[in-house]
Design a protein around this motif. Structure first.
Motif, PDB file in Angstrom:
ATOM      1  N   ASN A  17       0.857  -1.283   0.046  1.00 16.51           N
ATOM      2  CA  ASN A  17      -0.112  -0.106  -0.012  1.00 16.51           C
ATOM      3  C   ASN A  17       0.980   1.208   0.114  1.00 16.51           C
ATOM      4  O   ASN A  17       2.087   1.313   0.430  1.00 16.51           O
ATOM      5  CB  ASN A  17      -0.832   0.163   1.255  1.00 16.51           C
ATOM      6  CG  ASN A  17      -0.251   0.670   2.561  1.00 16.51           C
ATOM      7  OD1 ASN A  17       0.253  -0.212   3.154  1.00 16.51           O
ATOM      8  ND2 ASN A  17      -0.635   1.842   2.805  1.00 16.51           N
ATOM      9  N   ALA A  19       0.035   5.351   1.224  1.00 12.80           N
ATOM     10  CA  ALA A  19      -1.051   6.243   1.947  1.00 12.80           C
ATOM     11  C   ALA A  19      -0.413   7.712   2.114  1.00 12.80           C
ATOM     12  O   ALA A  19       0.691   7.871   2.283  1.00 12.80           O
ATOM     13  CB  ALA A  19      -1.010   5.563   3.361  1.00 12.80           C
ATOM     14  N   HIS A  34      -6.430   9.537   6.574  1.00  8.78           N
ATOM     15  CA  HIS A  34      -5.408   8.991   5.423  1.00  8.78           C
ATOM     16  C   HIS A  34      -6.316   8.540   4.231  1.00  8.78           C
ATOM     17  O   HIS A  34      -7.156   8.123   4.478  1.00  8.78           O
ATOM     18  CB  HIS A  34      -4.646   8.024   5.914  1.00  8.78           C
ATOM     19  CG  HIS A  34      -3.383   8.208   6.780  1.00  8.78           C
ATOM     20  ND1 HIS A  34      -3.902   8.614   8.238  1.00  8.78           N
ATOM     21  CD2 HIS A  34      -1.965   8.809   6.672  1.00  8.78           C
ATOM     22  CE1 HIS A  34      -2.661   9.025   8.681  1.00  8.78           C
ATOM     23  NE2 HIS A  34      -1.724   9.236   7.838  1.00  8.78           N
ATOM     24  N   ARG A  35      -5.738   8.852   2.930  1.00 10.36           N
ATOM     25  CA  ARG A  35      -6.206   8.142   1.922  1.00 10.36           C
ATOM     26  C   ARG A  35      -5.263   6.934   1.412  1.00 10.36           C
ATOM     27  O   ARG A  35      -3.787   7.347   1.571  1.00 10.36           O
ATOM     28  CB  ARG A  35      -6.586   8.879   0.670  1.00 10.36           C
ATOM     29  CG  ARG A  35      -6.953   8.240  -0.437  1.00 10.36           C
ATOM     30  CD  ARG A  35      -7.161   9.203  -1.812  1.00 10.36           C
ATOM     31  NE  ARG A  35      -8.659   9.479  -1.429  1.00 10.36           N
ATOM     32  CZ  ARG A  35      -9.005  10.922  -1.263  1.00 10.36           C
ATOM     33  NH1 ARG A  35      -8.011  11.844  -1.020  1.00 10.36           N
ATOM     34  NH2 ARG A  35     -10.238  11.435  -0.877  1.00 10.36           N
ATOM     35  N   TRP A  36      -5.667   5.679   1.115  1.00 16.23           N
ATOM     36  CA  TRP A  36      -4.334   4.879   0.975  1.00 16.23           C
ATOM     37  C   TRP A  36      -5.304   3.944  -0.195  1.00 16.23           C
ATOM     38  O   TRP A  36      -6.151   3.862  -0.425  1.00 16.23           O
ATOM     39  CB  TRP A  36      -4.325   3.775   2.089  1.00 16.23           C
ATOM     40  CG  TRP A  36      -5.547   3.367   2.843  1.00 16.23           C
ATOM     41  CD1 TRP A  36      -6.119   3.888   4.046  1.00 16.23           C
ATOM     42  CD2 TRP A  36      -6.300   2.425   2.571  1.00 16.23           C
ATOM     43  NE1 TRP A  36      -7.185   3.037   4.443  1.00 16.23           N
ATOM     44  CE2 TRP A  36      -7.243   2.141   3.508  1.00 16.23           C
ATOM     45  CE3 TRP A  36      -6.189   1.284   1.369  1.00 16.23           C
ATOM     46  CZ2 TRP A  36      -8.217   0.978   3.519  1.00 16.23           C
ATOM     47  CZ3 TRP A  36      -7.161   0.057   1.386  1.00 16.23           C
ATOM     48  CH2 TRP A  36      -8.097   0.063   2.507  1.00 16.23           C
ATOM     49  N   THR A  78      -8.751   1.613  -3.324  1.00 12.75           N
ATOM     50  CA  THR A  78      -8.623   3.077  -2.795  1.00 12.75           C
ATOM     51  C   THR A  78      -9.595   3.371  -1.795  1.00 12.75           C
ATOM     52  O   THR A  78     -10.793   3.385  -2.011  1.00 12.75           O
ATOM     53  CB  THR A  78      -8.415   4.102  -3.672  1.00 12.75           C
ATOM     54  OG1 THR A  78      -7.190   3.770  -4.676  1.00 12.75           O
ATOM     55  CG2 THR A  78      -8.055   5.530  -3.062  1.00 12.75           C
ATOM     56  N   THR A  80     -10.243   5.548   2.414  1.00 18.75           N
ATOM     57  CA  THR A  80      -9.888   6.565   3.301  1.00 18.75           C
ATOM     58  C   THR A  80     -10.175   5.935   4.888  1.00 18.75           C
ATOM     59  O   THR A  80     -10.718   4.895   4.897  1.00 18.75           O
ATOM     60  CB  THR A  80     -10.518   7.983   3.388  1.00 18.75           C
ATOM     61  OG1 THR A  80     -11.795   7.735   3.665  1.00 18.75           O
ATOM     62  CG2 THR A  80     -10.196   8.658   2.000  1.00 18.75           C
ATOM     63  N   GLU A  84      -4.491   1.517  11.026  1.00 18.40           N
ATOM     64  CA  GLU A  84      -3.935   0.582  10.472  1.00 18.40           C
ATOM     65  C   GLU A  84      -4.473  -1.024  10.729  1.00 18.40           C
ATOM     66  O   GLU A  84      -4.782  -0.925  11.960  1.00 18.40           O
ATOM     67  CB  GLU A  84      -2.303   0.432  10.725  1.00 18.40           C
ATOM     68  CG  GLU A  84      -1.602   1.694  10.329  1.00 18.40           C
ATOM     69  CD  GLU A  84      -0.207   1.696  10.899  1.00 18.40           C
ATOM     70  OE1 GLU A  84       0.249   0.763  11.571  1.00 18.40           O
ATOM     71  OE2 GLU A  84       0.647   2.643  10.188  1.00 18.40           O
ATOM     72  N   LEU A 110       0.059   3.284   7.403  1.00 14.97           N
ATOM     73  CA  LEU A 110      -0.330   4.572   7.310  1.00 14.97           C
ATOM     74  C   LEU A 110       0.756   5.767   7.897  1.00 14.97           C
ATOM     75  O   LEU A 110       0.864   6.891   7.340  1.00 14.97           O
ATOM     76  CB  LEU A 110      -1.650   5.037   8.058  1.00 14.97           C
ATOM     77  CG  LEU A 110      -2.995   4.023   7.788  1.00 14.97           C
ATOM     78  CD1 LEU A 110      -4.251   4.568   8.529  1.00 14.97           C
ATOM     79  CD2 LEU A 110      -3.246   4.183   6.041  1.00 14.97           C
TER      80      LEU A 110
END
Ligand code: SLL
Length: 152
Positions: A17, A19, A34-36, A78, A80, A84, A110
């Protein structure tokens, strides 16, 4: 069906990933930080759909519809969020292969390490990444699948 006796073929993949912090920017719920993106891909981003049919990503149960099945490349999700957790990645192969699905685990990352390795704090806007390299080995593949692997 005929198997290629004594032969193995390996195909490399990258999974993991990236992030980025939202820093108060809009993106889903207010408590999301976060966006991951979690992904399974070729090492040089080459198409892997000739041997991978679909990928199921099992997210944390705090997500709506935590089982995300991706039927075509790019094999990625994807989202948000704020925390973790471990993602279960189930790779389903081209049905011609007769291979059983492969399960991999990835800890969604993250938060950066405190430093960049040179004693400096991690730059706030720099994406955090956590990727693993793996080689999927097909032992004595079925002849028609062997042909597909060799052509690609
Ligand atoms: C933790 N053990 O407490 C972990 C769980 C779960 C993260 C983290 C959900 C976002 C949403 C989300 O980010 N879950 O509700 O859509 O750190």
């Amino acid at each position: 069906i005929k198997r290629m006796k004594g032969l193995s073929l390996a195909r490399p993949i990258i999974y993991g990933n990236s992030a980025t912090p939202l820093n108060g920017k809009k993106g889903g719920d207010a408590d999301h930080t976060h966006r991951w993106t979690i992904s399974v891909r070729g090492v040089n981003n080459e198409d892997i759909s000739y041997f991978i049919r679909k990928v199921a990503f099992k997210l944390h149960d705090t997500y709506d519809n935590p089982n995300r099945v991706i039927e075509k490349p790019p094999f990625e999700v994807t989202e948000t969020g704020w925390g973790e957790f471990d993602i279960i990645i189930k790779i389903h192969f081209n049905p011609i292969s007769g291979e059983k699905p492969l399960t991999l685990y990835h800890h969604l990352k993250l938060h950066p390490y405190e430093e960049d390795g040179l004693g400096n704090p991690w730059p706030k806007q720099k994406p955090v990444t956590s990727y693993s390299y793996d080689e999927i080995v097909f032992n004595e593949p079925i002849d028609s699948f062997y042909a597909i692997l060799q052509e690609n």
